[in-house]
Design a protein around this motif. Structure first.
Motif, PDB file in Angstrom:
ATOM      1  N   GLY A  14       3.998   0.852  -8.974  1.00 21.94           N
ATOM      2  CA  GLY A  14       2.854   1.177  -8.157  1.00 21.94           C
ATOM      3  C   GLY A  14       2.341   2.603  -8.298  1.00 21.94           C
ATOM      4  N   CYS A  18       4.157   3.923  -1.632  1.00 15.85           N
ATOM      5  CA  CYS A  18       4.101   3.817  -0.181  1.00 15.85           C
ATOM      6  C   CYS A  18       4.433   5.162   0.442  1.00 15.85           C
ATOM      7  N   ARG A  62      -3.140  -4.064  -0.842  1.00 15.89           N
ATOM      8  CA  ARG A  62      -2.217  -3.722  -1.938  1.00 15.89           C
ATOM      9  C   ARG A  62      -1.594  -5.020  -2.426  1.00 15.89           C
ATOM     10  N   LEU A  64       0.707  -7.370  -5.021  1.00 13.05           N
ATOM     11  CA  LEU A  64       1.861  -7.390  -5.936  1.00 13.05           C
ATOM     12  C   LEU A  64       1.949  -8.749  -6.612  1.00 13.05           C
ATOM     13  N   TRP A  89      -2.964  -2.712  -7.390  1.00 14.11           N
ATOM     14  CA  TRP A  89      -2.213  -3.893  -7.853  1.00 14.11           C
ATOM     15  C   TRP A  89      -1.014  -3.425  -8.648  1.00 14.11           C
ATOM     16  N   CYS A 134      10.160  -1.182  -7.079  1.00 15.11           N
ATOM     17  CA  CYS A 134       9.149  -0.973  -6.023  1.00 15.11           C
ATOM     18  C   CYS A 134       9.709  -0.243  -4.808  1.00 15.11           C
ATOM     19  N   GLU A 137       7.824   0.849  -1.482  1.00 11.73           N
ATOM     20  CA  GLU A 137       6.424   0.409  -1.537  1.00 11.73           C
ATOM     21  C   GLU A 137       6.219  -0.798  -0.644  1.00 11.73           C
ATOM     22  N   PHE A 139       3.309  -3.949   0.286  1.00 14.91           N
ATOM     23  CA  PHE A 139       2.131  -4.662  -0.210  1.00 14.91           C
ATOM     24  C   PHE A 139       1.588  -5.549   0.899  1.00 14.91           C
ATOM     25  N   ILE A 142       1.404 -10.689  -1.673  1.00 20.00           N
ATOM     26  CA  ILE A 142       2.350 -10.840  -2.791  1.00 20.00           C
ATOM     27  C   ILE A 142       2.162 -12.223  -3.407  1.00 20.00           C
ATOM     28  N   HIS A 169       9.125  -5.762   0.753  1.00 24.15           N
ATOM     29  CA  HIS A 169       7.913  -5.046   0.337  1.00 24.15           C
ATOM     30  C   HIS A 169       6.636  -5.632   0.926  1.00 24.15           C
TER      31      HIS A 169
END
Ligand SMILES: C[S@@+](CC[C@H](N)C(=O)[O-])C[C@H]1O[C@@H](n2cnc3c(N)ncnc32)[C@H](O)[C@@H]1O
Length: 312
Positions: A14, A18, A62, A64, A89, A134, A137, A139, A142, A169
């Motif tokens: 990423g 985060c 966000r 993933l 992404w 990750c 982070e 998202f 997902i 995540h």
């Protein structure tokens, strides 16, 4: 069911790190910088179209792709139009060859550029607690696109832990879409077209070739297994939808060719030769069975999408 999806199914970081805050959807900011122009491609896939339908007006935020490939990456590229709600992404793979091809495709599509982009392609294994893929982070969305079926090749026996691992995540209120193939049965069921038994036989012979070649087979999991494990990971399932699969002769031959590609790795030539004859015979049978089938396709089994949310 699109042919592309059926084919994928049958076969078989990423930049926005985060900041430690757990954000809700109301706090997702639209990207402030202009996105690099993304090449427009012709892309059609019933499964991804359905995911877009479930998503509706909800921002992607966000995003993933937890088990990436060229297909899911290309779909992501279609979301990156002007006014897109994708704020970043990340696409993850455990396979170096896949990383290279996805990265090169992303560059070709203008999704990754030196001037700055909102995306990244990551190599790593969800099972590996040392490198912590990750790390820190979060998202908002997902995508788990045919990841579960391929785990056996990268993290054998880890399937029961994949959702708890990935959910670490997912932001509160975030959504996960799981796409998978219902395992092809050993025998067609009562309501199935008996001619589709050929697909079951091809699956058995293909997997036997993969094993005799010293490799690991895909291990698909049924939709109810996915539902159970999403619930165990404290996600609320909001929809499960099935998409019947129609196998054309060329889709079946692609699987026969997977078997053929393993013959040179067999422990002895006699075994390889008799398997080659078996594969040739299956190809002939496939031609005959599909020629007499409606629209030249054998209907068997389904792909599924399970959508679930992490309740905020
Ligand atoms: C069937 S493939 C690609 C499916 C893909 N979405 C597509 O576009 O076709 C599955 C992907 O999941 C990745 N994968 C499987 N097990 C993994 C694991 N334990 N950790 C990370 N990635 C994994 C593979 O490396 C591969 O990139």
């Amino acid at each position: 069911m699109t042919i592309a999806a059926a084919t994928t199914a049958f076969c078989l970081s990423g930049l926005f790190l985060c900041n430690g805050l757990r954000l809700n959807f109301s706090s997702i900011a639209r990207p402030t910088m202009a996105l690099t122009p993304i090449k427009k491609i012709a892309f059609s896939d019933t499964l991804f179209e359905h995911i877009e339908e479930i998503q509706g007006d909800r921002p992607w935020g966000r995003l993933l792709d937890a088990g990436t490939g060229l297909h899911s990456l290309r779909w992501i590229s279609t979301l990156l139009h002007e006014g897109s709600t994708v704020t970043s992404w990340s696409a993850v793979t455990a396979d170096e060859g896949m990383r290279k091809s996805v990265q090169s495709e992303a560059r070709g599509l203008g999704m990754l550029s030196d001037e700055g982009s909102i995306g990244t392609v990551l190599i790593g294994n969800w099972q590996d607690e040392m490198t912590v893929l990750c790390e820190d982070e979060l998202f908002d969305t997902i995508i788990v696109d045919y990841l579960v079926g391929s785990i056996d090749g990268f993290a054998p026996y880890y399937q029961d832990l994949i959702f708890p691992r990935i959910v670490r995540h997912l932001s509160p209120g975030g959504r996960i879409y799981v796409v998978g193939l219902q395992p092809i049965p050993d025998k067609v069921g009562n309501g199935d077209d008996p001619k589709a038994q050929l697909v079951c036989e091809v699956r058995k012979v293909r997997d036997a070739c993969i094993l005799l070649g010293g490799h690991r087979c895909y291990r698909e999991f049924p939709a109810d297994w996915i539902n159970r494990h999403l619930a165990r990971a404290e996600l609320e399932v909001i929809e499960t939808k099935k998409f019947p699969i129609l196998y054309s002769h060329s889709a079946i031959v692609r699987q026969i060719n997977v078997g053929r590609s393993k013959l040179s790795l067999f422990p002895n030539k006699e075994l390889a030769e008799s398997m080659r004859i078996t594969l040739d015979k299956l190809e002939t049978e496939s031609k005959e069975a599909t020629a007499s089938a409606e629209r030249g396709r054998l209907k068997l089994g389904f792909d599924y999408i399970v959508a679930a949310e992490l309740v905020a």
